[in-house]
Design an enzyme around this catalytic site. Structure first.
Site, mmCIF file in Angstrom:
data_model
loop_
_atom_site.group_PDB
_atom_site.id
_atom_site.type_symbol
_atom_site.label_atom_id
_atom_site.label_comp_id
_atom_site.label_asym_id
_atom_site.label_seq_id
_atom_site.Cartn_x
_atom_site.Cartn_y
_atom_site.Cartn_z
ATOM 1 C CG ASP A 42 -1.793 1.273 1.080
ATOM 2 O OD1 ASP A 42 -2.479 1.656 0.325
ATOM 3 O OD2 ASP A 42 -1.989 1.831 2.525
ATOM 4 C CG ASP A 83 -3.752 8.134 -2.936
ATOM 5 O OD1 ASP A 83 -4.723 8.153 -2.347
ATOM 6 O OD2 ASP A 83 -2.520 8.471 -2.328
ATOM 7 C CG ASP A 101 -3.801 -1.937 3.148
ATOM 8 O OD1 ASP A 101 -3.973 -1.594 1.680
ATOM 9 O OD2 ASP A 101 -3.390 -0.934 3.791
#
Length: 976
Positions: free
Chosen positions: A314, A567, A681
């Site tokens: 991540d 993102d 995650d």
């Protein structure tokens, strides 16, 4: 496990292992038929293995239950019978009204009912879910939708308390739905062990069948069928030949069964469990600022840390600190840097005059006013930075923002010497992912209406006008190349008539009962046009310490790193560049915003296959990824395999897990590792072969569901390159050595049958059969598997390429397995025939002419074997401690003392006393000592010569590093 199902479920899991199930069958056979060895020889080791493994697995599961109970038992307040009642979070049911106070975590998914804020809103942070520290808004002023849903795991901010109704609880919460069912992870080493066990099982069956056939072939001769000393009974003569054949086959199976090392599993379990403590004790993995040590949640995968080929990480909170800092800006085509709280034009020093003209001042005003930052004042007892209120009490100011960029900009501009008059906020045009910008409409003290807008470059520049657009675009590209997050800033002036029209249309859109979002989007686009560009900002998303060095070390080790993030494209690429995931010299391929066209896949694939010199990086977004996995899976994987680095942006949590699953199930079946810090995650962490949780600022969902947990990404380097390397080397040698010593152990038993007419006579005493693996040869290999360091840890960390020597399960492949197996058989032949040649022809080796017997011969073979396999372990050891010396030479001493004690006393509870005084007589013979020395030296001589020749003719990188380290150590000592 639960208290009630632990025993049956654990036994089921353990007997799924081939070795355990096999020994259970052998034990049952020994109970049912007359066999040459006692059932204790199989039953006792089996009971020991099952018990130790159950204790270890039960303890680890108890730790998991303990961690779960901390969450499930957390105190919460719910409304019951018109009042607040304290209960545990696991008791919340759908429909309960729950009270949550500031800084508390939402225990379930709630719909907001009330807030103590005047506008009926609240703010939450989702750092424990997605690693983001920015604020999200929960509001009552809009129809029921995502903004009204407060997710489990988020934390309440900027409100003293709220009340919400529970709508999803337990495994139905969004957090839990993003998890995948936790499955039992098995390492590549364990899979190799199972393969080896099958091969040895075939060898065992072959030996048993061959022995049974040869027995009946020998008995075909009349003189050997019923010798005078072994007459058959009437029942034996009349019994079925088929049943006798089966019974003899099973008896030989029991006789040779020790070729399958039952104690291997318990030694491996102990090595993993005890070895896992070294990770927690390693001070290099200790984070002093947060006082956090590395922790092991699943010790079964220690050696898998040395086999990783792909790392999926991540971004936010894992690679970055998620702490934004203002660095640079572009104003009116001039680039400025922030130096010690001042804006300094490029090329000038911080002492130079600011030179803030009208447009520069307007730019700073726009940044100061165009945001959604909220301020919270917490009262403190002491005097410090803050704000004095009317009562003389100091309040600490705390800033909350829906975007970390906004917070960084506001906090940075607070230090700039810019006097701001009081502006009136008229409207906020909220950010949305389609426009990718947000705006505010304000009224200046003079009554002028202004629109200030900031957003992504692609969302601002097409709507802007002015002569500085090209310069600003160049500066934005420069900021992005430095890894900065960029925002463009623009403004627009309204006449009184224009503002009245805008105010009317905004009111109509906000109060519309139907298609409200579409109408608002139309109005926002109508307002945000004809913009005048003011400049752009560059904010640094601070990377964690030594991220770039860690990624580079992983790359040198042959490990490919994939960054999976939710993102946006620009942000993800800029961070990849700044952290070294992407190099400046890389050819970056982009698969973004592709919904149906597959030509991009073909183009990228051909370009990579044509050029093997240039490194390639791939950027793919969630939409294109879905297309690739649905329609072009093989082609996509081909592109990825040819890329040195892959970046996946705008990824949903379950998409992350899907990518990991796709890669680990590809034909190459590489070992994967996933690392992240948030609940989003977890599915990725659970899917990968090895899952690592980062101990973030808030929440522990990733840590609880991981196999290992570390405080910072930089610790991943030592965890893999040092601990992973050591664990794999240790356990690979442990496994091969166990098979070797058991081949040495049981092959003489097979050879002995050729000399006793396959009568199933044992070569060794039953006590020796039982204690060989449990006592006489167990501790040296266990200590080796805990302490061995074939190369110094600093060398492994400074030379990541050494990690390549052990990849692809290199030490447990077919060639090493074949070598250890042949070595075991050759040593066994030397044990047996060496003893036979040296004392078989003349058994009167005692001074008084007394002859050695069957048990003396077997004890000589056993003694030579114990010494040889123990010294062989010593030859494999590179890192000697006092513990290794103690258990290695102590094991040989213990065998001698035990044998003297066992054979020197008549034990009343034993049915037979075959070994009485045998060992004492053996050691009293000089010829026996001569035989022991000659046989041990002969066995190990060829093995030592093989090692010497291989090191000189074909040394591995690791062996070269060993020589270099030894030479440097010698040079240092010589200089001293």
């Amino acid at each position: 496990y639960t208290v009630w199902n632990f025993i049956p479920k654990n036994l089921f899991e353990q007997f799924r292992r081939i070795a355990n199930f096999y020994f259970l069958i052998i034990f049952l056979v020994q109970l049912m038929i007359d066999t040459p060895t006692s059932p204790i020889t199989s039953g006792l080791p089996l009971f020991f293995v099952i018990t130790v493994t159950a204790i270890k697995q039960g303890y680890e599961d108890w730790l998991r239950h303990k961690a779960d109970n901390e969450v499930n038992g957390a105190p919460v307040y719910v409304v019951r019978s018109g009042g607040l009642v304290k209960t545990r979070s696991k008791n919340i049911r759908v429909g309960d009204i729950v009270r949550v106070a500031k800084d508390e975590t939402f225990p379930v998914d709630l719909v907001l009912l009330s807030s103590d804020r005047v506008d009926g809103s609240c703010h939450v942070t989702t750092a424990s879910l997605d690693g983001e520290t920015n604020l999200k808004v929960g509001s009552l002023n809009i129809p029921l939708g995502p903004e009204s849903l407060l997710l489990r795991g988020a934390r309440l901010k900027n409100a003293k308390e709220i009340f919400g109704v529970a709508v999803y609880t337990g495994m139905e919460t969004k957090m839990a739905l993003n998890y995948k069912s936790k499955s039992q992870k098995r390492s590549a080493v364990e899979k190799s062990m199972n393969s080896f066990l099958i091969i040895y099982l075939i060898i065992l069956l072959f030996e048993a069948v061959l022995s049974t056939i040869l027995k009946y072939a020998w008995q075909a001769e009349e003189k050997w069928d019923e010798p005078w000393y072994d007459q058959k009974t009437e029942h034996e003569r009349n019994s079925s030949k088929i049943l006798r054949f089966i019974s003899d086959f099973l008896a030989f199976l029991v006789l040779y069964n020790f070729i399958i090392p039952i104690s291997l599993y318990v030694t491996v379990e102990m090595q993993k469990f005890l070895g896992s403590f070294f990770i927690g004790w390693d001070l290099d993995l200790y984070h002093e600022e947060t006082n956090q040590r590395a922790q092991v949640n699943t010790s079964d995968l220690n050696e898998e840390l040395g086999q990783v080929e792909y790392v999926f990480t991540d971004k936010t909170g894992t690679l970055t600190e998620n702490e934004m800092q203002f660095r640079e800006c572009s104003i009116n085509g001039i680039k400025y840097q922030e130096i010690n709280g001042k804006l300094v034009p490029e090329g000038l020093t911080e002492d130079s005059p600011d030179g803030i003209r009208q447009k520069e001042e307007l730019f700073l005003k726009a940044v100061c006013l165009c945001h959604t930052v909220h301020i919270s004042a917490d009262q403190t007892d002491g005097i410090g930075d803050g704000l004095w209120n009317a009562n003389g009490i100091v309040s600490q100011l705390e800033y909350y923002a829906s975007s970390p960029d906004e917070k960084a900009l506001v906090e940075a501009l607070l230090s700039f010497p810019l006097p701001l008059p009081r502006y009136k906020l008229l409207h906020v045009l909220e950010f949305d992912p389609n426009r990718r910008r947000m705006s505010v409409i304000v009224e200046s003290p003079s009554g002028e209406k202004l629109l200030f807008t900031k957003g992504a470059e692609s969302s601002i520049l097409p709507h802007s006008r002015g002569g500085e657009i090209d310069k600003t675009r160049i500066h934005v590209d420069e900021f992005a190349l430095k890894g900065l997050r960029t925002l463009c800033v623009a403004y627009r002036r309204f006449t009184a008539e224009e503002y009245q029209e805008i105010d009317r249309r905004l009111h109509e859109a906000r109060t519309a009962l139907q298609q409200r979002e579409e109408r608002l989007a139309d109005v926002f686009n109508f307002i945000e046009k004809d913009l005048e560009l003011l400049g752009a900002t560059g904010v640094e998303d601070k990377l964690q310490d030594k991220v770039q060095e860690t990624i580079e070390a992983l790359r040198l080790a042959g490990i490919k790193v994939w960054v999976l993030t939710g993102d946006k494209h620009e942000t993800a690429v800029s961070v990849s560049l700044s952290c070294g995931h992407f190099h400046r010299t890389m050819n970056i391929l982009e698969l973004v915003q592709h919904k149906s066209d597959s030509t991009c896949f073909n183009r990228h694939s051909s370009s990579q296959l044509d050029d093997h010199v240039i490194q390639h990086g791939l950027v793919v977004d969630g939409t294109s990824l879905s297309l690739a996995l649905r329609e072009h899976e093989k082609l996509f994987m081909e592109v990825c395999r040819n890329c040195s680095a892959v970046l996946c942006c705008r990824m949903a949590p379950l998409q992350k897990a899907k990518v990991v699953r796709l890669l680990k199930t590809s034909p190459e079946k590489p070992i994967t590792l996933a690392i992240g810090d948030g609940a989003n995650d977890v599915s990725m962490i659970q899917e990968a072969h090895v899952g690592i949780g980062i101990m973030g600022k808030e929440g522990r969902q990733a840590v609880r569901n991981s196999d290992y947990a570390i405080a910072r990404f930089k610790f991943l380097s030592k965890l893999l390159l040092v601990h992973g390397h050591f664990y794999y080397i240790r356990i690979a040698t442990l496994v091969q050595y166990f098979f070797y010593k058991n081949v040495c152990f049981i092959t003489p038993q097979f050879l002995y049958q050729f000399f006793c007419l396959f009568s199933q006579q044992t070569l060794y005493d039953s006590v020796y059969l039982t204690l060989y693996n449990i006592s006489f040869t167990s501790l040296p290999v266990l200590m080796y598997s805990l302490f061995e360091q074939h190369v110094h840890p600093h060398v492994l960390q400074s030379k990541p390429t050494l990690y390549r020597d052990i990849r692809k399960n290199a030490l447990l492949g077919f060639k090493p397995f074949l070598y250890w197996t042949i070595l075991g058989f050759s040593h066994a032949f030397v044990f047996f025939y060496g003893s036979y040649l040296l004392m078989g022809e003349d058994t009167s080796l005692l001074g008084n002419g007394q002859m050695f017997g069957n048990w003396t011969f077997g004890t000589l073979v056993f003694t030579v074997m114990v010494i040889t396999v123990t010294v062989k372990m010593a030859l494999e050891t590179h890192f000697w401690t006092w513990i290794n010396h103690f258990v290695t030479w102590g094991s040989i001493v213990f065998y001698f003392l035990f044998s003297l004690f066992y054979g020197g006393i008549i034990w009343p509870f034993l049915h037979t006393q075959d070994m009485y005084f045998v060992f004492v007589q053996l050691l009293s013979s000089g010829s026996a000592w001569f035989a022991i020395i000659i046989i041990v030296v002969t066995c190990l001589f060829f093995d030592v010569m093989k090692k010497v020749l291989c090191r000189h003719l074909q040394p591995t990188s690791t062996e070269k590093a060993q020589v270099t380290l030894l030479w440097n150590s010698f040079s240092w000592k010589r200089d001293d």
